[in-house]
Design a protein around this motif. Structure first.
Motif, short mmCIF file in Angstrom:
data_model
loop_
_atom_site.label_atom_id
_atom_site.label_comp_id
_atom_site.label_asym_id
_atom_site.label_seq_id
_atom_site.Cartn_x
_atom_site.Cartn_y
_atom_site.Cartn_z
N PRO A 168 -2.98 -2.94 -4.45
CA PRO A 168 -3.82 -1.93 -5.12
C PRO A 168 -3.06 -1.20 -6.21
O PRO A 168 -1.83 -1.21 -6.26
CB PRO A 168 -4.18 -0.98 -3.96
CG PRO A 168 -3.07 -1.14 -2.98
CD PRO A 168 -2.62 -2.57 -3.07
N HIS A 169 -3.82 -0.59 -7.10
CA HIS A 169 -3.23 0.31 -8.08
C HIS A 169 -2.95 1.65 -7.41
O HIS A 169 -3.50 1.98 -6.36
CB HIS A 169 -4.18 0.49 -9.27
CG HIS A 169 -4.43 -0.78 -10.04
ND1 HIS A 169 -5.38 -1.70 -9.67
CD2 HIS A 169 -3.83 -1.29 -11.15
CE1 HIS A 169 -5.37 -2.72 -10.52
NE2 HIS A 169 -4.44 -2.49 -11.43
N SER A 170 -2.10 2.43 -8.02
CA SER A 170 -1.68 3.69 -7.41
C SER A 170 -2.85 4.69 -7.37
O SER A 170 -3.78 4.60 -8.18
CB SER A 170 -0.53 4.29 -8.21
OG SER A 170 -0.98 4.79 -9.45
N ASN A 175 -2.18 -8.02 -8.48
CA ASN A 175 -3.25 -7.06 -8.17
C ASN A 175 -4.45 -7.70 -7.50
O ASN A 175 -5.44 -7.03 -7.23
CB ASN A 175 -3.67 -6.30 -9.43
CG ASN A 175 -2.63 -5.29 -9.87
OD1 ASN A 175 -2.08 -5.37 -10.97
ND2 ASN A 175 -2.32 -4.34 -8.99
N THR A 203 -7.00 2.87 -0.87
CA THR A 203 -5.71 3.53 -1.05
C THR A 203 -5.89 4.98 -1.49
O THR A 203 -5.20 5.89 -1.00
CB THR A 203 -4.88 2.78 -2.10
OG1 THR A 203 -4.70 1.43 -1.67
CG2 THR A 203 -3.52 3.42 -2.28
N ASP A 212 -8.29 -0.48 -4.08
CA ASP A 212 -7.97 0.74 -4.85
C ASP A 212 -8.65 1.95 -4.23
O ASP A 212 -8.03 3.02 -4.07
CB ASP A 212 -8.44 0.58 -6.30
CG ASP A 212 -7.69 -0.52 -7.04
OD1 ASP A 212 -6.51 -0.75 -6.73
OD2 ASP A 212 -8.30 -1.14 -7.92
N LYS A 213 -9.91 1.79 -3.88
CA LYS A 213 -10.65 2.90 -3.28
C LYS A 213 -10.07 3.27 -1.92
O LYS A 213 -9.95 4.45 -1.57
CB LYS A 213 -12.12 2.51 -3.14
CG LYS A 213 -12.93 2.58 -4.44
CD LYS A 213 -14.31 1.98 -4.22
CE LYS A 213 -15.27 2.31 -5.37
NZ LYS A 213 -16.04 3.52 -5.15
N TYR A 216 0.81 -1.22 0.00
CA TYR A 216 0.00 0.00 0.00
C TYR A 216 0.85 1.27 0.00
O TYR A 216 0.32 2.36 0.23
CB TYR A 216 -0.93 -0.01 1.22
CG TYR A 216 -2.07 -1.00 1.07
CD1 TYR A 216 -3.34 -0.59 0.68
CD2 TYR A 216 -1.87 -2.35 1.30
CE1 TYR A 216 -4.38 -1.49 0.53
CE2 TYR A 216 -2.90 -3.27 1.16
CZ TYR A 216 -4.15 -2.83 0.77
OH TYR A 216 -5.18 -3.74 0.62
N GLU A 257 -3.51 6.21 -10.78
CA GLU A 257 -4.23 5.34 -11.71
C GLU A 257 -5.72 5.30 -11.39
O GLU A 257 -6.57 5.40 -12.29
CB GLU A 257 -3.65 3.92 -11.64
CG GLU A 257 -2.29 3.74 -12.26
CD GLU A 257 -1.85 2.30 -12.16
OE1 GLU A 257 -2.11 1.51 -13.10
OE2 GLU A 257 -1.25 1.93 -11.12
N VAL A 258 -6.03 5.10 -10.13
CA VAL A 258 -7.44 4.98 -9.73
C VAL A 258 -8.19 6.27 -10.03
O VAL A 258 -9.31 6.26 -10.55
CB VAL A 258 -7.54 4.61 -8.23
CG1 VAL A 258 -9.01 4.52 -7.81
CG2 VAL A 258 -6.83 3.30 -7.95
N GLY A 278 -12.10 1.33 -9.65
CA GLY A 278 -11.19 0.54 -8.83
C GLY A 278 -11.97 -0.38 -7.93
O GLY A 278 -13.18 -0.23 -7.74
#
Length: 669
Positions: free
Chosen positions: A322-324, A318, A341, A338-339, A270, A327-328, A334
Motif C-alpha cells: 500500500p501507499h503510505s 504497489n 492502511t 490503501d484504504k 504495511y 499519500e492516501v 486509494g
C-alpha cells in the motif's frame, strides 16, 4: 498469477527458433530469441484421423515453469489445427499480456504446418505492443502491456504452433513464490505436459487438484516435477457454479509452509514509520472533537469509505504494497489496501485496535482447502476490535450505513489477519437472510371499473440489500430510475403511466435501510370478457429470485441469490364490496436450500396475496440442484394470480369519498 486466454495460447515445437532480436513498439518492447536452455523439447503427436466439428483442434499444450531464488520463468507451447474460418481467426492472432515493470516477454517460435511441411511465420508476423488495462473499468491501473502477434497466410487445415516465455517475478514477493495453473480446457488436447523445476533452494509445497502424482527427478537445474497426459478430455465450467469450485485439474504450488509464513511476508509491507503530514494531523484533531469513542470510530470509517475515492495505482510492487497513510490522505484516493492502511493508522490515533485482513472476494469460502500462498488473496479489509467485539469493515464499501452497529459486516468466507504471530485463517460471520431482506407492498386501488387503476409500490431494503440499492442509485439520476421502473412495469401493462415522482428515502444514519415509493396509473388493468372482467396480479420482485439457471442438468454446485429474505404483498382494493370467491390454495415449501410460503384472503372489498421467499445460503450442492430447480419452477407458477368478475360493470360505481380517502391512507402507509 499469470493467466492466458485459452484461444490465444502459444505453442511449443522448438524447431524454427527465433534469432535474438528486440521488437520495440511505443514505450514497450519484447524479445525474439531461442527458448532458454532449461526448457526441454516436447514431441507433438500425429494428428488424429477423425476430428469432431469445431473451430480448432488442440494437438499439443506444454507448460514449463522454473522457480529461482528471486525470479521465475514461465514457458508455454501450443499447437492446434484450424478446422474452419473461425478457427483460422482465433489461432492466427496471439495476445499475450505481461507487466513490463518486472516481466520480459520473449517469443521463441511461430510456425505453420501445411501438407506435412513446416514454415516459419515469426519473421513476417505483424507485432504490436499496446497498453491494455483489463481492470481500468474497475478503477485499477496496473501498467499492463499486451503483445498482439498477427500471423500471415493461415488457412483452414493448417497447424499453427507458438512458443513463448515470460521471465521475471514481482519484487514485492521477495523470495516467496506461488501460483495456480489450470490444466483443463473446454477443448480436448491430444498431448498435455506440465513441468515444474524448482531452482530456488527452498522447499516447494504442491497441491495438485484432480491430478495424478508427478514423476519426480533431479537435473542440473534443480528438482523436477512432471505431469504428462494423452487424449485429455474436455472440461466444462457450468454457468452458475461458484468460482471457488474446482471444475478442471489445477496445480497449486507455494513456498509457504503455513499461513503464518504469508503473514510474515505481508506484515513489513504495511509498516510506515513517518510522522503525520500537517493535513493528516489536523484531521485527527478534528475527529477527536467528536464526543465519545464510538462517534470518533464511526467518523473514521465514514471518512475512509466515503471521502477516499476508490482508485488503485497498482504498478510494480504497489500491486501488494500500500501507499503510505499520508499519500492516501493527501491524494484522497486509494485502492483496498490503501484504504485499509489509512483506517488502521487513523484508528490507532484514537486508541482503537485494527489490523489489515487479506480476503478473496471470489473463492473465500474455499481458502481452507487451498495451500497457504501469497497469491490466494485479491482484496484487503479491516478487522476492528472495539468494546470487546470484532468487526469486519470494508473500506471500499461506500454504500454502508453510518455507525459501527448499523453497518453490515463484510463476509468473504475467511480472512487472514495481518497480526504478528497469527498462524491461521479466521472464519468470518456469515450473511443472514433475516438481516438482508426486501419487503414490497404493491397496492392496486380501483375507484371504478371503467377508470384507470392506481398502483402504489412501497419497497423497503435492509442490510446488504440497502447497500446494494445505494450503490445502484449512486450511478443514476431520479429521472433515469423512474424511466427504468416504468419500462419494467410496461412489460405487464401496455397502458401505464407514472402518476407521481418517485420517492427515495435513505435512512443511512439510523441504519433503518432504504425506502422507495412509486405511483402509477394503469389504463388496462381490467380486461373485459363480454360477460365480465378479468384481472391479473403478479409478485414481480420475487420473480427475479426464482429465475431458472442457464444450465439445468447439473454436475456442479449452483449459486443461489442468497442469503436473502424477500416478502411481497399484493393487494387489490375493488371499487365496492363484492362477493368474491378466492381461488387457489395457500402454499408452503421448506427445504435445506429454499423456503417459500404464500397465502391469500378476501375481506371487505380487498383481495390480499402474500408471498415470502427465503434463500438461506449462497450455494446449492450439485446433488440437490435438481430438486432446487424444480422448486423454483413451482414457486414461479405460484407468483401469478388470475381473477374473474361476472356481471354487468357498465354502470359507474360511487364508493363515496370517505372510502376512497381510507384507501389512499392505506396506500401511503
Amino acid at each position: 498469477m499469470k493467466t492466458f486466454n485459452f484461444l490465444a495460447l502459444c505453442c511449443l515445437l522448438l524447431g524454427g527458433q527465433a534469432q535474438a532480436k528486440t521488437i520495440n513498439s511505443g514505450d514497450y518492447s519484447i524479445e525474439l530469441a531461442p527458448a532458454p536452455n532449461w526448457v526441454k523439447p516436447t514431441t507433438m503427436p500425429p494428428a488424429p484421423g477423425q476430428l469432431e466439428r469445431s473451430p480448432s483442434h488442440y494437438r499439443l499444450l506444454d507448460r514449463q515453469i522454473r522457480i529461482e531464488a528471486d525470479s521465475s520463468s514461465f514457458f508455454q507451447g501450443f499447437a492446434a489445427i484450424a478446422l474452419n474460418q473461425e478457427g483460422v481467426k482465433q489461432l492466427s492472432k496471439l495476445e499475450l499480456s505481461f507487466n513490463p515493470a518486472f516481466e520480459t516477454l520473449v517469443l521463441h517460435s511461430l510456425e505453420v504446418q501445411r501438407n506435412g511441411k513446416w514454415s516459419d511465420r515469426l519473421a513476417g508476423a505483424k507485432i504490436n505492443i499496446i497498453n491494455e488495462e483489463p481492470e481500468l473499468s474497475n478503477d485499477l491501473f496496473q501498467g499492463m502491456a499486451t503483445a498482439v502477434v498477427i500471423s500471415h497466410d493461415v488457412r483452414i487445415g493448417d497447424t499453427l504452433s507458438y512458443s513463448f516465455s515470460i521471465q521475471g517475478r514481482n519484487p514485492v514477493y521477495g523470495k516467496e513464490f506461488s501460483s495456480g495453473i489450470s490444466m483443463g480446457w473446454t477443448e480436448g488436447v491430444d498431448s498435455l505436459s506440465m513441468r515444474l523445476v524448482n531452482s530456488s533452494g527452498r522447499k516447494l509445497y504442491l497441491d495438485p487438484k484432480q491430478m495424478a502424482p508427478a514423476v519426480q527427478s533431479h537435473d542440473r537445474f534443480g528438482d523436477e516435477y512432471l505431469w504428462q497426459q494423452s487424449a485429455v478430455p474436455k472440461y466444462l465450467w457450468e454457468q452458475g457454479a461458484p468460482q471457488s469450485y474446482t471444475w478442471a485439474p489445477t496445480l497449486y504450488y507455494s513456498s509457504a509452509a503455513n499461513w503464518g509464513d504469508v503473514v510474515n511476508w505481508a506484515l513489513p509491507l504495511y509498516r510506515f514509520d513517518q510522522p503525520d503530514s500537517p493535513e493528516l494531523a489536523a484531521f485527527v484533531r478534528e475527529v477527536k472533537q467528536h464526543t465519545g469513542k464510538s462517534e470518533q470510530l464511526a467518523e473514521i470509517i465514514r471518512f475512509v469509505q466515503q471521502d477516499i475515492r476508490y482508485y488503485g495505482v497498482e504498478i510494480g510492487q504497489n500491486s501488494h504494497q500500500p501507499h503510505s497513510p499520508n499519500e492516501v490522505f493527501n491524494h484522497r484516493y486509494g485502492d483496498c489496501k490503501d484504504k485499509a492502511t489509512l483506517m488502521v493508522h487513523l484508528l490507532a490515533e484514537i486508541g482503537v485496535e485494527s489490523y489489515p485482513a487479506l480476503v478473496n472476494s471470489r473463492i473465500g469460502d474455499a481458502l481452507p482447502e487451498r495451500i497457504p500462498a501469497a497469491i490466494a488473496f485479491d482484496h484487503v479489509i479491516n478487522l476492528v476490535r472495539f468494546d470487546g467485539q470484532d468487526y469486519w469493515v470494508d473500506g471500499t464499501n461506500n454504500s454502508q450505513a453510518k455507525g459501527l452497529q448499523q453497518l453490515s459486516q463484510a463476509d468473504f468466507g475467511n480472512a487472514l489477519v495481518l497480526r504478528p504471530g497469527n498462524q491461521a485463517l479466521s472464519p468470518m460471520p456469515q450473511a443472514s437472510a433475516e438481516a438482508d431482506r426486501i419487503s414490497v407492498d404493491m397496492h392496486y386501488v380501483s375507484a371504478n371499473y371503467d377508470a384507470p387503476v392506481d398502483l402504489y409500490v412501497t419497497t423497503r431494503f435492509a442490510g446488504r440489500q440497502a447497500e446494494d440499492m445505494r450503490f445502484q442509485l449512486a450511478g443514476a439520476s431520479d429521472w433515469e430510475v423512474e424511466k427504468h421502473y416504468l419500462n419494467y412495469y410496461a412489460k405487464f401493462y401496455h397502458d401505464i403511466n407514472q402518476a407521481e415522482s418517485i420517492l427515495i428515502r435513505d435512512n443511512n444514519d439510523s441504519g433503518e435501510g432504504m425506502l422507495i415509493r412509486e405511483h402509477y396509473r394503469i389504463g388496462d388493468f381490467w380486461k373485459s370478457t363480454g360477460h365480465g372482467l378479468d384481472f391479473s396480479l403478479f409478485a414481480t420482485n420475487i420473480k427475479s429470485y426464482v429465475e431458472l439457471p442457464e444450465i439445468i442438468n447439473r454436475s456442479q454446485p449452483l449459486l443461489s441469490r442468497g442469503p436473502i429474505k424477500v416478502e411481497q404483498t399484493v393487494r387489490l382494493t375493488f371499487p365496492e364490496h363484492i362477493n368474491f370467491l378466492l381461488s387457489g390454495e395457500d402454499s408452503k415449501i421448506e427445504t435445506q436450500d429454499i423456503s417459500y410460503r404464500s397465502s391469500g384472503s378476501y375481506s371487505q372489498g380487498q383481495l390480499i396475496r402474500h408471498h415470502e421467499l427465503t434463500l438461506p445460503s449462497r450455494v446449492v450442492a450439485a446433488e440437490r440442484s435438481r430438486d432446487f430447480i424444480e422448486t423454483l419452477r413451482k414457486i414461479d407458477n405460484d407468483l401469478y394470480y388470475n381473477g374473474s368478475l361476472s356481471g354487468d360493470f357498465s354502470k359507474p360505481v360511487n364508493p363515496g369519498l370517505s372510502y376512497l380517502e381510507q384507501v389512499r391512507k392505506e396506500a401511503d402507509q
